[in-house]
Every structure is written in C-alpha cells, then in structure tokens.
Enzyme design. Sequence first.
Site, short mmCIF file in Angstrom:
data_model
loop_
_atom_site.label_atom_id
_atom_site.label_comp_id
_atom_site.label_asym_id
_atom_site.label_seq_id
_atom_site.Cartn_x
_atom_site.Cartn_y
_atom_site.Cartn_z
CG ASN A 275 -76.21 -99.48 -35.22
OD1 ASN A 275 -76.31 -99.36 -36.44
ND2 ASN A 275 -75.24 -98.91 -34.52
CG HIS B 141 -72.92 -95.45 -32.89
ND1 HIS B 141 -71.63 -95.91 -32.97
CD2 HIS B 141 -73.66 -96.49 -32.41
CE1 HIS B 141 -71.60 -97.17 -32.55
NE2 HIS B 141 -72.82 -97.54 -32.21
CE LYS C 176 -72.30 -101.18 -34.55
NZ LYS C 176 -71.15 -101.25 -33.69
CD GLU D 256 -74.49 -97.86 -28.29
OE1 GLU D 256 -74.99 -98.96 -28.48
OE2 GLU D 256 -73.91 -97.21 -29.18
N GLY E 252 -75.73 -104.17 -31.63
CA GLY E 252 -74.94 -104.22 -32.86
C GLY E 252 -74.84 -105.66 -33.35
CD GLU F 77 -69.35 -98.29 -34.61
OE1 GLU F 77 -70.20 -98.23 -35.51
OE2 GLU F 77 -69.22 -99.26 -33.85
N GLY G 154 -68.87 -103.91 -29.43
CA GLY G 154 -68.23 -104.85 -30.36
C GLY G 154 -67.04 -105.58 -29.76
CB SER H 276 -70.88 -106.83 -25.74
OG SER H 276 -69.79 -106.40 -26.54
C1 PEP Z 1 -73.48 -100.57 -31.10
O1 PEP Z 1 -72.57 -100.31 -31.86
O2 PEP Z 1 -74.43 -99.78 -31.03
C2 PEP Z 1 -73.39 -101.79 -30.30
C3 PEP Z 1 -73.99 -101.79 -29.15
O3 PEP Z 1 -72.64 -102.82 -30.81
P1 PEP Z 1 -72.44 -104.29 -30.15
O4 PEP Z 1 -73.79 -104.77 -29.67
O5 PEP Z 1 -71.88 -105.13 -31.24
O6 PEP Z 1 -71.49 -104.11 -29.01
#
Ligand code: PEP
Length: 252
Positions: free
Chosen positions: A10, A96, A12, A168, A234, A98, A174, A213
């Site tokens: 992703n 998501h 973003k 998630e 991400g 966000e 993040g 992460s």
């Molecule tokens: C995401 O936003 O879908 C995500 C998993 O981000 P990250 O891997 O940076 O934690």
Amino acid sequence: MSRKILIAGNWKMNKTATEAVELAKPIIEAIGNQNDIDVLMCPPFTSISAVSELIGNSTVRVGAQNMSDKASGAYTGEISAAMLRDLQVSYVILGHSERRSYYGETDAFINRKVLACLENNLKPVLCVGETLEEREGDKTEAVLEKQIKGAFAGISADDFKKIVIAYEPVWAIGTGRTATPDMAEATHAFIRKVLAGLYGALAEETVIQYGGSMKPENSRELVAQPDIDGGLIGGAALKADSFHDLVKNAIG
Ligand code: PEP
C-alpha cells in the site's frame, strides 16, 4: 485447506507516476514470475495506469487504495470501480484505518463500497483493526466483529469468496510496533471464527493478511502462523529491495 499467500504494498500518498515506475520496475523484475505467492502493488490513482502498463505477463497484480461507492455521475473528485477495472486493477483496499479516522468512513459506507467493488468484479481487501485504546480496554474482539459484520451486510456466499481481509491493528501501523506473531495469530483465528459464524466452512478459504510494521525481518515468522495468509505493507513497500526481501522471506 491451503490458502495462497498474498503480499500487498500500500503505497499510500507516495510516488509520482515517474517515481512509481522506478519503484515498480525492479519489483516486477525480481518477483514478477513468482507463482507460489500472490503479489499486489497499490499505487495512488495517478500512477495506476503507468504501473499497469509495466505488469505485462508478470504475475504481479495492481490494486487501488480506495474507490467511490457510486457507479458514475456528479461526484467531483471521485473514482469509480469501472474506471479502476479499465486500468487492469484487480483488488481495492477498502476501510483502511486512515480512511476511517481521517475521512470519517463508517462501516455502512464501507459496506456500500464493498458491494460496488464486487459488482464490478474487483476483489475488496477489507481492512479491520482496533486502536490501542480499544485493545487496552479489552474491546478488540467486539470492534473487529462490528467492523466485519458491518462491511459484509448483504454479501452473498459467492461474493464472500472473493474478499480478502487485512487485520491491521491501528497501533501497529507506521509505528514500528508490530503485533507479536502469537498476538496476531490469536486475533486472526478470532476473525476466522467470526467469518465461520457468517459463512460456515468458506471461512477456511479466506485470505487474512496481517498489516502493521511488517518488514523483511519479521515477515517469515508472521506468515508462518496458521491463520496469517500474507501481509498488507505500508512503509516497507516503498523501496524495491525491502519489498522483495519481505516477499522472499515470507515464503522462506
Ligand atoms: C498500512 O498502512 O497498511 C501499513 C500496514 O503500514 P506500515 O506497514 O507502514 O505499518
């Protein structure tokens, strides 16, 4: 039941179309012939066309990060499912955290997007997850159950087969703070139990990704868990070498 691992990047709101090509090219070269795993790249809308053109005969797929719940019309700034299909998009990330937290997306709204996605032969990647406050308040299971039931209202068993879920935990996105493999596995098993309550044995076929992460150093132990069927990535998807190392490590 053996489920095929799905690793999705992703991106973003990162990468211009030119930068997207620079990122996608080496990924396709390194893992574009992989048949034992599904790999998906989800660039911003403005880069989808450029990335789709690169895919060629490779096994890598292109996804979108969001879409409208409407089919067409006077909805300034929106992108429809049909527009995405026309660009060789096969999956769409929906719900998501966000989008839920910054843009106020509710379960009912996400449900309309899931339905629109399925009507256009696109596969939804439905994101669910609890905040830190909810986990610490022992509300994780209630939150996940509500998100899943809300998003799946009116979804037939046939359509359910096309849906991917991404668990998630919001506190892990993040932040560099990953759920431990045991903690993630317990939550994935709970999600599968909720799905089994809704769709019976079909829940055994549902791909449930972990997101939060995930990186090359931990993809193996997470994906090795019985109910973790891949990852939604991400930060680690924004560099070609970290993304393909993560994919390679995940499959061992
Ligand atoms: C995401 O936003 O879908 C995500 C998993 O981000 P990250 O891997 O940076 O934690």
